[in-house]
Design an enzyme around this catalytic site. Structure first.
Site, PDB file in Angstrom:
ATOM      1  N   GLN A   3       0.655  -1.100  -0.113  1.00 24.50           N
ATOM      2  CA  GLN A   3       0.022   0.046  -0.139  1.00 24.50           C
ATOM      3  C   GLN A   3       1.043   1.315  -0.101  1.00 24.50           C
ATOM      4  OE1 GLN A   3      -3.504   0.682  -0.114  1.00 24.50           O
ATOM      5  NE2 GLN A   3      -3.551  -1.545  -0.693  1.00 24.50           N
ATOM      6  N   SER A  62      13.367  -0.677   1.905  1.00 26.59           N
ATOM      7  CA  SER A  62      12.492   0.117   0.855  1.00 26.59           C
ATOM      8  C   SER A  62      13.035   1.464   1.000  1.00 26.59           C
ATOM      9  CB  SER A  62      11.144   0.237   1.546  1.00 26.59           C
ATOM     10  OG  SER A  62      10.618  -1.042   1.272  1.00 26.59           O
ATOM     11  N   HIS A  95      -6.565   0.356   6.871  1.00 26.94           N
ATOM     12  CA  HIS A  95      -7.523  -0.791   7.604  1.00 26.94           C
ATOM     13  C   HIS A  95      -7.530  -0.582   9.030  1.00 26.94           C
ATOM     14  CE1 HIS A  95      -8.993  -4.935   8.251  1.00 26.94           C
ATOM     15  NE2 HIS A  95      -7.826  -5.359   8.620  1.00 26.94           N
ATOM     16  N   ASP A 111     -13.885  -6.770   6.140  1.00 28.22           N
ATOM     17  CA  ASP A 111     -12.585  -6.874   5.078  1.00 28.22           C
ATOM     18  C   ASP A 111     -12.031  -8.063   5.534  1.00 28.22           C
ATOM     19  OD1 ASP A 111     -10.490  -5.307   3.683  1.00 28.22           O
ATOM     20  OD2 ASP A 111      -9.178  -6.407   5.116  1.00 28.22           O
ATOM     21  N   GLU A 171     -11.741 -11.476   2.965  1.00 30.12           N
ATOM     22  CA  GLU A 171     -10.359 -12.181   2.523  1.00 30.12           C
ATOM     23  C   GLU A 171     -10.538 -13.640   2.888  1.00 30.12           C
ATOM     24  OE1 GLU A 171      -7.912  -9.208   4.151  1.00 30.12           O
ATOM     25  OE2 GLU A 171      -7.481  -9.915   6.074  1.00 30.12           O
ATOM     26  N   GLU A 191      -7.634 -25.338 -16.261  1.00 28.43           N
ATOM     27  CA  GLU A 191      -9.316 -25.498 -15.809  1.00 28.43           C
ATOM     28  C   GLU A 191      -9.837 -24.737 -14.750  1.00 28.43           C
ATOM     29  OE1 GLU A 191     -11.350 -26.566 -18.485  1.00 28.43           O
ATOM     30  OE2 GLU A 191     -13.016 -25.764 -17.121  1.00 28.43           O
ATOM     31  N   SER A 242     -21.122 -20.779 -22.222  1.00 29.24           N
ATOM     32  CA  SER A 242     -22.064 -21.580 -22.999  1.00 29.24           C
ATOM     33  C   SER A 242     -23.235 -21.981 -22.162  1.00 29.24           C
ATOM     34  CB  SER A 242     -21.447 -23.065 -23.249  1.00 29.24           C
ATOM     35  OG  SER A 242     -21.148 -23.753 -22.186  1.00 29.24           O
TER      36      SER A 242
HETATM   37  P1  NAP Z   1       3.601  -4.310   3.570  1.00 31.98           P
HETATM   38  O1  NAP Z   1       3.425  -4.424   2.179  1.00 31.98           O
HETATM   39  O2  NAP Z   1       4.041  -5.673   4.445  1.00 31.98           O
HETATM   40  O3  NAP Z   1       4.437  -3.129   4.013  1.00 31.98           O
HETATM   41  C1  NAP Z   1       5.033  -2.822   4.980  1.00 31.98           C
HETATM   42  C2  NAP Z   1       5.689  -1.808   5.020  1.00 31.98           C
HETATM   43  O4  NAP Z   1       6.011  -1.437   6.381  1.00 31.98           O
HETATM   44  C3  NAP Z   1       7.410  -1.967   4.564  1.00 31.98           C
HETATM   45  O5  NAP Z   1       7.769  -0.682   3.810  1.00 31.98           O
HETATM   46  C4  NAP Z   1       8.207  -2.362   5.683  1.00 31.98           C
HETATM   47  O6  NAP Z   1       9.389  -2.089   5.775  1.00 31.98           O
HETATM   48  C5  NAP Z   1       7.442  -1.684   6.653  1.00 31.98           C
HETATM   49  N1  NAP Z   1       7.657  -2.268   8.128  1.00 31.98           N
HETATM   50  C6  NAP Z   1       7.741  -3.470   8.434  1.00 31.98           C
HETATM   51  N2  NAP Z   1       7.521  -3.808   9.515  1.00 31.98           N
HETATM   52  C7  NAP Z   1       7.820  -2.614  10.003  1.00 31.98           C
HETATM   53  C8  NAP Z   1       7.647  -2.209  11.719  1.00 31.98           C
HETATM   54  N3  NAP Z   1       7.978  -2.827  12.396  1.00 31.98           N
HETATM   55  N4  NAP Z   1       7.820  -0.861  11.965  1.00 31.98           N
HETATM   56  C9  NAP Z   1       8.031   0.264  10.851  1.00 31.98           C
HETATM   57  N5  NAP Z   1       7.683  -0.307   9.649  1.00 31.98           N
HETATM   58  C10 NAP Z   1       7.647  -1.464   9.065  1.00 31.98           C
HETATM   59  O7  NAP Z   1       2.106  -3.895   4.344  1.00 31.98           O
HETATM   60  P2  NAP Z   1       0.578  -3.725   3.542  1.00 31.98           P
HETATM   61  O8  NAP Z   1       0.226  -5.079   2.969  1.00 31.98           O
HETATM   62  O9  NAP Z   1       0.958  -2.544   2.402  1.00 31.98           O
HETATM   63  O10 NAP Z   1      -0.148  -3.178   4.696  1.00 31.98           O
HETATM   64  C11 NAP Z   1       0.024  -1.791   5.129  1.00 31.98           C
HETATM   65  C12 NAP Z   1      -1.467  -1.459   5.597  1.00 31.98           C
HETATM   66  O11 NAP Z   1      -2.513  -1.458   4.436  1.00 31.98           O
HETATM   67  C13 NAP Z   1      -2.260  -2.462   6.520  1.00 31.98           C
HETATM   68  O12 NAP Z   1      -2.968  -1.957   7.481  1.00 31.98           O
HETATM   69  C14 NAP Z   1      -2.954  -3.231   5.735  1.00 31.98           C
HETATM   70  O13 NAP Z   1      -4.094  -3.901   6.390  1.00 31.98           O
HETATM   71  C15 NAP Z   1      -3.887  -2.481   4.759  1.00 31.98           C
HETATM   72  N6  NAP Z   1      -4.274  -2.614   3.333  1.00 31.98           N
HETATM   73  C16 NAP Z   1      -3.127  -3.611   2.701  1.00 31.98           C
HETATM   74  C17 NAP Z   1      -3.855  -3.980   1.300  1.00 31.98           C
HETATM   75  C18 NAP Z   1      -2.798  -4.594   0.276  1.00 31.98           C
HETATM   76  O14 NAP Z   1      -3.096  -4.754  -0.672  1.00 31.98           O
HETATM   77  N7  NAP Z   1      -1.805  -5.289   1.072  1.00 31.98           N
HETATM   78  C19 NAP Z   1      -5.040  -3.835   0.890  1.00 31.98           C
HETATM   79  C20 NAP Z   1      -5.993  -2.750   1.897  1.00 31.98           C
HETATM   80  C21 NAP Z   1      -5.381  -2.486   3.145  1.00 31.98           C
HETATM   81  P3  NAP Z   1      10.559  -2.725   4.702  1.00 31.98           P
HETATM   82  O15 NAP Z   1      10.270  -2.021   3.551  1.00 31.98           O
HETATM   83  O16 NAP Z   1      11.936  -2.499   5.238  1.00 31.98           O
HETATM   84  O17 NAP Z   1      10.042  -4.148   4.584  1.00 31.98           O
HETATM   85 MG    MG Z   2      -7.513  -6.968   4.053  1.00 29.81          MG
END
Ligand code: NAP
Ligand code: MG
Length: 368
Positions: free
Chosen positions: A29, A54, A109, A192, A196, A228, A253
């Protein structure tokens, strides 16, 4: 329509004019939020811990990257885009001490607010913009001129501007191009998690695996079974996405349509719905959240075991070889455990190997 949808004209970006937005986290996100908001004309900083993998990616994308502490101090709006399980500690150590009154704290979220793990002080505005799609699509759909729909909610409004600023944020993300809907942290969180688990991730992956195994165990080729039960699913879902179940049924179909009506309810019968209700109850009464938080705090032993077991399911091997021959798919290979074999999504980024260099696909795919 019973619920009011809001579109771009009703969510003017002007509510964020002159304000600094800090996106904390640059994962699925976070990268989409930072890049879309920036391209919508907002002033965006990225907050990442020292040593975060990152940092280099966000800097290469042109962002000023600061420690979460510094980013929060500079911001009028803070989006916490770190994993749900990491947010409480991050909030307590780096965000809360640096928030000034009137700052808008945003979530993607509702988990941590709804389950009471984060309790922002009086004087802080608290809102949510929860895109209804994976982060890499929030980015790619925006780039192609569209938007992913989103839910938004306000939990605290001390300035009187929380709602307008939250809606403006959703506009900057591109979500108001598709429509945003106002809800509560409770309804977003529970629906949500249910979506999922029941359909998007849990129900669908289990349906696909069970159907593939049924065919293979009956002696059919694994490749035939893959086309399939997995490949064609995307083509069918695309029809639903554009025109609902009717359009899917219009396109398939009449034999397929007859099988849909007669066999579908035998596969997904009343017992499945009864178990869906059990799953929903465990989400609503906090059982699911409690178990997931305990699993995370214990170092995720079960999560790692399940991830490893699922990654070696034979459908994954068969599918990988077939997708490799279909370059038009832009197939992605995900190393779920990352280079070091660590298995914590977020803390140790899943690495991806791509046979395409499309920049918006250079992020890991992630869950709903
Ligand atoms: P994610 O892809 O796992 O990304 C996490 C980011 O936070 C990374 O940059 C990571 O650092 C950093 N991070 C990890 N651990 C940390 C810590 N302990 N302290 C500080 N930063 C930390 O997360 P995400 O899936 O985007 O989820 C973020 C939010 O969006 C959540 O609330 C989730 O429920 C919500 N959400 C996600 C989606 C989705 O598509 N994924 C959809 C809707 C809502 P590094 O870069 O160093 O790993
Ligand atoms: Mg979710």
């Amino acid at each position: 329509m019973s619920v009011k949808m809001y579109y771009s004209a009703e969510a003017p970006l002007g509510a964020l004019t002159g304000q600094v937005v800090a996106v904390i986290g640059y994962g699925s996100q976070g990268h989409a939020h930072a890049r879309n908001l920036h391209e919508s004309g907002l002033n965006v900083l990225v907050g990442l811990k020292e040593g975060s993998k990152s940092r280099a990616v966000a800097a290469a994308d042109g962002f000023e990257v600061l420690n979460p502490t510094e980013a929060v101090k500079r911001a009028n709006v803070v989006m916490i885009a770190a994993p749900d399980t990491a947010q409480k500690a991050l909030y307590e150590s780096e965000i809360a001490p640096n928030l000034s009154p009137g700052t808008l704290l945003l979530f993607a979220h509702g988990f941590n607010i709804h389950f009471g793990r984060i309790k922002p002080a009086v004087g802080i505005d608290v809102g949510m913009v929860a895109p209804k799609g994976p982060g890499h699509l929030v980015r790619s759909v925006y780039v192609s001129g569209g938007g992913v729909p989103a839910l938004f909610a306000i939990a605290q409004d001390s300035t009187g501007t929380a709602r307008a600023r939250t809606m403006a944020y959703a506009n900057g993300l591109g979500c108001t191009r598709a429509g945003i809907m106002e809800t509560t942290f409770k309804d977003e969180t529970e629906s949500d998690l249910f979506g999922e688990q029941a359909v998007l991730c849990g129900g669908t992956s289990q349906l696909v695996k069970s159907a593939w195994e049924t065919l293979v165990e009956a002696g059919y080729d694994p490749e035939l079974a893959y086309f399939e039960t997995m490949h064609e699913l995307k083509l069918i879902v695309d029809l639903m996405y554009r025109g609902g179940l009717d359009y899917m049924r219009f396109s398939v179909s009449d034999t397929a349509e007859w099988g849909d009506y007669t066999s579908g309810p035998r596969i997904i019968d009343a017992s499945v719905k009864a178990r869906m209700k059990e799953v929903l109850t465990e989400i609503q009464d906090g059982t699911f959240a409690k178990r997931w938080i305990a699993e995370d705090e214990a170092g995720r032993p079960e999560y790692k075991r399940l991830r490893a077991a699922n990654s070696v399911h034979p459908i994954e091997k068969v599918g990988k070889a077939l997708r490799h021959q279909m370059a038009f798919l832009n197939p992605v290979e995900v190393d779920m455990d990352g280079a070091q074999g660590a298995a914590e999504k977020g803390r140790d980024r899943k690495s991806t190997r791509l046979n395409s260099s499309h920049s918006q696909q250079s992020r890991m795919p992630s869950s709903a």
